[in-house]
Design an enzyme around this catalytic site. Structure first.
Site, PDB file in Angstrom:
ATOM      1  NE  ARG A 222      -7.306   8.930   6.820  1.00 54.93           N
ATOM      2  CZ  ARG A 222      -8.317   9.607   6.290  1.00 54.93           C
ATOM      3  NH1 ARG A 222      -9.535   9.103   6.333  1.00 54.93           N
ATOM      4  NH2 ARG A 222      -8.129  10.782   5.719  1.00 54.93           N
ATOM      5  CD  GLU A 251      -8.341   2.521   2.884  1.00 57.00           C
ATOM      6  OE1 GLU A 251      -8.010   3.505   2.168  1.00 57.00           O
ATOM      7  OE2 GLU A 251      -9.184   2.608   3.775  1.00 57.00           O
ATOM      8  CG  HIS A 270     -10.900   5.760   1.801  1.00 59.06           C
ATOM      9  ND1 HIS A 270      -9.706   5.632   2.478  1.00 59.06           N
ATOM     10  CD2 HIS A 270     -11.384   6.983   2.160  1.00 59.06           C
ATOM     11  CE1 HIS A 270      -9.473   6.716   3.205  1.00 59.06           C
ATOM     12  NE2 HIS A 270     -10.487   7.538   3.027  1.00 59.06           N
TER      13      HIS A 270
END
Length: 309
Positions: A222, A251, A270
């Protein structure tokens, strides 16, 4: 069990669930289980009393806990833990190798004239002069799969987890409070840490300074586990050799962010376990959780709101 899937239909997931004998229904009011295919907390509907538990089709749940959807004493939620070990481990290996061999740096240079310079700092994963040392932080299901992928390269693997309990496939296992013992000897550091209160901003300037200047850092866990500004500084000042990032903070990464232009950073947005991948793995996770629920046993991927995963 009767289940309702929404807001999107994942046909491969539905096919796998129904092959196990479960019935899909057209509304939450008819269902026993809600299969949630959105990662957006705002898309979670009000759950009627007939919903016994929720199958969430992604892994990270910190945003759902913060929104109050997953809470102690509430409807049980299960995440996708373990479902995406193969695709995420493959992504980690790809980023590691791409950064070690300067794929981005050559693309940005747009000239063959950099060949000698890049070759001098090129890193190799195989045991050219003895085994390379790889540290995997957050060595759960993805970490174990990555260890299997790394095995042919002959590397030495240190697994770091919460308990320090031995991880199959690792040469050494350490509890996370002892991770500082290995930063200075690692050739590659791979983070697969989840997003929790305990892991937020775990990788900071102090840790990057402790690493070798030839080390490559890879993050497929993460983005919030890394202090991004500290990482950028470490890369600019050559405190570490490079980074391969599948996840970042923030993000989406804003246009113009320094990470895009740094030649010693390889990025992917991602996508190692997006819905394109997830829909082919979630049926097995649902079926395992449903079987445990029906037997009155603990569901394998039930979320602990206090732990954050």
């Amino acid at each position: 069990m009767r289940y309702y899937m929404g807001p999107e239909e994942w046909a491969p997931t539905a096919k796998d669930i129904e092959a196990a004998g479960h019935e899909r229904v057209d509304s939450l009011a008819e269902a026993e289980v809600f299969v949630n295919t959105s990662s957006d907390p705002a898309a979670v509907p009000d759950l009627p009393e007939n919903i016994q538990w929720v199958q969430y089709c992604f892994t990270g749940v910190n945003h759902l806990i913060e929104a109050g959807h997953i809470r102690e004493g509430g409807v049980p939620w299960c995440n996708s833990a373990g479902a995406f070990a193969k695709p995420v481990a493959e992504s980690a290996l790809g980023l590691l190798l791409s950064q070690a061999h300067h794929h981005k740096a050559f693309a940005l240079a747009k000239t063959w004239d950099v060949a000698h310079e890049l070759d001098q700092s090129q890193a190799w994963l195989y045991d050219q002069q003895g085994p390379k040392r790889v540290v995997i932080v957050g060595a759960g299901g993805i970490g174990k799969q990555l260890m299997a992928y790394l095995k042919p390269f002959g590397v030495h693997i240190t697994a770091v987890n919460r308990s320090g309990r031995a991880v199959e496939g690792a040469d050494v296992t350490l509890p996370i409070e002892r991770a500082g013992e290995v930063w200075g000897e690692a050739d590659f550091v791979v983070s697969i840490l989840p997003a929790t209160a305990a892991t937020e901003h775990y990788f900071d300037a102090e840790i990057f300074r402790a690493m070798k200047d030839s080390a490559v850092f890879v993050n497929v866990g993460r983005g919030s586990t890394v202090v991004t500004d500290d990482l950028v500084q470490a890369l600019r000042e050559c405190q570490i050799a490079g980074a391969g990032l599948e996840v970042m903070d923030p993000e989406p990464l804003p246009d113009g962010h320094p990470l895009y232009d740094l030649p010693n950073v390889t990025l992917t947005p991602h996508m190692a376990a997006s819905f394109q991948v997830a829909q082919h793995h979630m049926g097995a996770i649902f079926n395992a959780n449903a079987a445990a629920w029906e037997r009155g046993e603990d569901m394998p991927t039930r979320v602990d709101p206090d732990a954050g995963y």
